[in-house]
Design a protein around this motif. Structure first.
Motif, short mmCIF file in Angstrom:
data_model
loop_
_atom_site.label_atom_id
_atom_site.label_comp_id
_atom_site.label_asym_id
_atom_site.label_seq_id
_atom_site.Cartn_x
_atom_site.Cartn_y
_atom_site.Cartn_z
N PHE A 52 0.83 -1.20 0.00
CA PHE A 52 0.00 0.00 0.00
C PHE A 52 0.87 1.26 0.00
O PHE A 52 0.61 2.22 -0.74
CB PHE A 52 -0.93 0.00 1.21
N THR A 53 1.94 1.24 0.78
CA THR A 53 2.87 2.38 0.82
C THR A 53 3.49 2.60 -0.56
O THR A 53 3.54 3.72 -1.06
CB THR A 53 3.96 2.16 1.88
N GLY A 54 3.96 1.52 -1.17
CA GLY A 54 4.55 1.62 -2.50
C GLY A 54 3.55 2.09 -3.55
O GLY A 54 3.89 2.89 -4.42
N LEU A 55 2.33 1.59 -3.44
CA LEU A 55 1.29 2.00 -4.39
C LEU A 55 0.98 3.48 -4.25
O LEU A 55 0.85 4.20 -5.25
CB LEU A 55 0.03 1.15 -4.17
N ARG A 56 0.87 3.96 -3.02
CA ARG A 56 0.62 5.39 -2.81
C ARG A 56 1.76 6.23 -3.40
O ARG A 56 1.51 7.28 -3.99
CB ARG A 56 0.48 5.70 -1.32
N GLN A 57 2.99 5.78 -3.23
CA GLN A 57 4.13 6.51 -3.80
C GLN A 57 4.05 6.53 -5.32
O GLN A 57 4.31 7.55 -5.96
CB GLN A 57 5.45 5.90 -3.33
N ALA A 58 3.70 5.40 -5.91
CA ALA A 58 3.57 5.32 -7.37
C ALA A 58 2.46 6.24 -7.87
O ALA A 58 2.61 6.92 -8.89
CB ALA A 58 3.31 3.87 -7.80
N ILE A 59 1.34 6.27 -7.15
CA ILE A 59 0.22 7.15 -7.52
C ILE A 59 0.67 8.61 -7.43
O ILE A 59 0.38 9.41 -8.32
CB ILE A 59 -1.01 6.91 -6.63
N ASN A 60 1.37 8.95 -6.38
CA ASN A 60 1.87 10.32 -6.23
C ASN A 60 2.78 10.68 -7.40
O ASN A 60 2.70 11.79 -7.94
CB ASN A 60 2.60 10.49 -4.90
N ASP A 61 3.63 9.74 -7.82
CA ASP A 61 4.50 9.99 -8.98
C ASP A 61 3.65 10.23 -10.24
O ASP A 61 3.95 11.13 -11.03
CB ASP A 61 5.44 8.81 -9.21
N CYS A 62 2.61 9.44 -10.43
CA CYS A 62 1.72 9.62 -11.59
C CYS A 62 1.07 11.00 -11.56
O CYS A 62 0.97 11.69 -12.58
CB CYS A 62 0.64 8.55 -11.62
N VAL A 63 0.60 11.39 -10.38
CA VAL A 63 -0.04 12.70 -10.23
C VAL A 63 0.95 13.81 -10.59
O VAL A 63 0.62 14.72 -11.35
CB VAL A 63 -0.59 12.88 -8.79
N GLU A 64 2.15 13.72 -10.05
CA GLU A 64 3.14 14.75 -10.33
C GLU A 64 3.54 14.75 -11.81
O GLU A 64 3.71 15.81 -12.41
CB GLU A 64 4.37 14.57 -9.43
N MET A 65 3.68 13.57 -12.42
CA MET A 65 4.03 13.49 -13.85
C MET A 65 2.92 14.04 -14.74
O MET A 65 3.18 14.48 -15.85
CB MET A 65 4.32 12.04 -14.26
N SER A 66 1.70 14.03 -14.25
CA SER A 66 0.57 14.45 -15.07
C SER A 66 0.27 15.94 -14.97
O SER A 66 -0.62 16.44 -15.66
CB SER A 66 -0.69 13.68 -14.66
N LEU A 67 1.00 16.67 -14.15
CA LEU A 67 0.69 18.09 -13.96
C LEU A 67 0.84 18.90 -15.24
O LEU A 67 0.22 19.95 -15.37
CB LEU A 67 1.53 18.69 -12.84
N HIS A 68 1.61 18.42 -16.20
CA HIS A 68 1.78 19.15 -17.46
C HIS A 68 0.66 18.84 -18.47
O HIS A 68 0.59 19.46 -19.52
CB HIS A 68 3.14 18.80 -18.10
N PHE A 69 -0.22 17.90 -18.15
CA PHE A 69 -1.29 17.53 -19.09
C PHE A 69 -2.19 18.74 -19.36
O PHE A 69 -2.54 19.48 -18.44
CB PHE A 69 -2.17 16.42 -18.53
N ALA A 70 -2.57 18.90 -20.61
CA ALA A 70 -3.52 19.94 -20.96
C ALA A 70 -4.87 19.62 -20.31
O ALA A 70 -5.20 18.45 -20.12
CB ALA A 70 -3.68 20.01 -22.48
#
Length: 152
Positions: A52-70
């Motif tokens: 669960f900890t690893g999954l939350r970290q991966a989700i956070n990475d996805c969120v941060e990577m997606s900030l440039h999305f139009a």
């Protein structure tokens, strides 16, 4: 993990899998045991808490990577996720984004990127408190007012 946590874990895992499929095709080049979903499943066998900890970290990475999305891309992606009964990117941005947390703490939108982040979160139909909806509406309105005055 019991009840709601298991459900939340499954929903986050579905999101991660779909996000990887859509936005991280290079994962296919990794050895099978090094791919994110395989790593997640290996962690599940060791410890659900670690998984669960690893999954939350991966989700956070996805969120941060997606900030440039139009904004249109976020809307389209959210629609696809919703149609598959997967938690939306906008909802996860609300939950996990450091940028969103800064906006809410500061009580002001400082940039166009922050504006679209707040707009997508507000427009996402996922449950939010009335206070959060009201604050987001005010912040967005204030930013739009300032942008109009700046272009006049």
């Amino acid at each position: 993990m019991q009840g709601e946590s298991e459900l939340d874990y499954a929903k986050l895992k579905d999101f991660l899998s779909f996000y990887i499929e859509r936005y991280m095709p290079a994962v296919e080049d990794l050895p099978l045991d090094k791919r994110p979903m395989a790593v997640c499943e290996a962690l599940e066998k060791k410890s659900m808490k670690l998984a669960f900890t690893g999954l939350r970290q991966a989700i956070n990475d996805c969120v941060e990577m997606s900030l440039h999305f139009a904004p249109a891309e976020v809307e389209k992606f959210d629609l696809e996720l919703r149609s598959r009964d997967i938690v939306t990117l906008s909802e996860l941005r609300r939950r996990y984004s450091k940028s969103y947390a800064k906006i809410m703490k500061r009580g002001r939108i400082k940039s166009e990127t922050e504006y679209y982040l707040a707009r997508n979160v507000l427009d996402d139909p996922t449950e939010k408190t009335p206070e959060e909806r009201e604050l987001l509406g005010r912040l967005i309105s204030d930013y739009e007012e300032g942008a109009q005055q700046g272009s006049a």
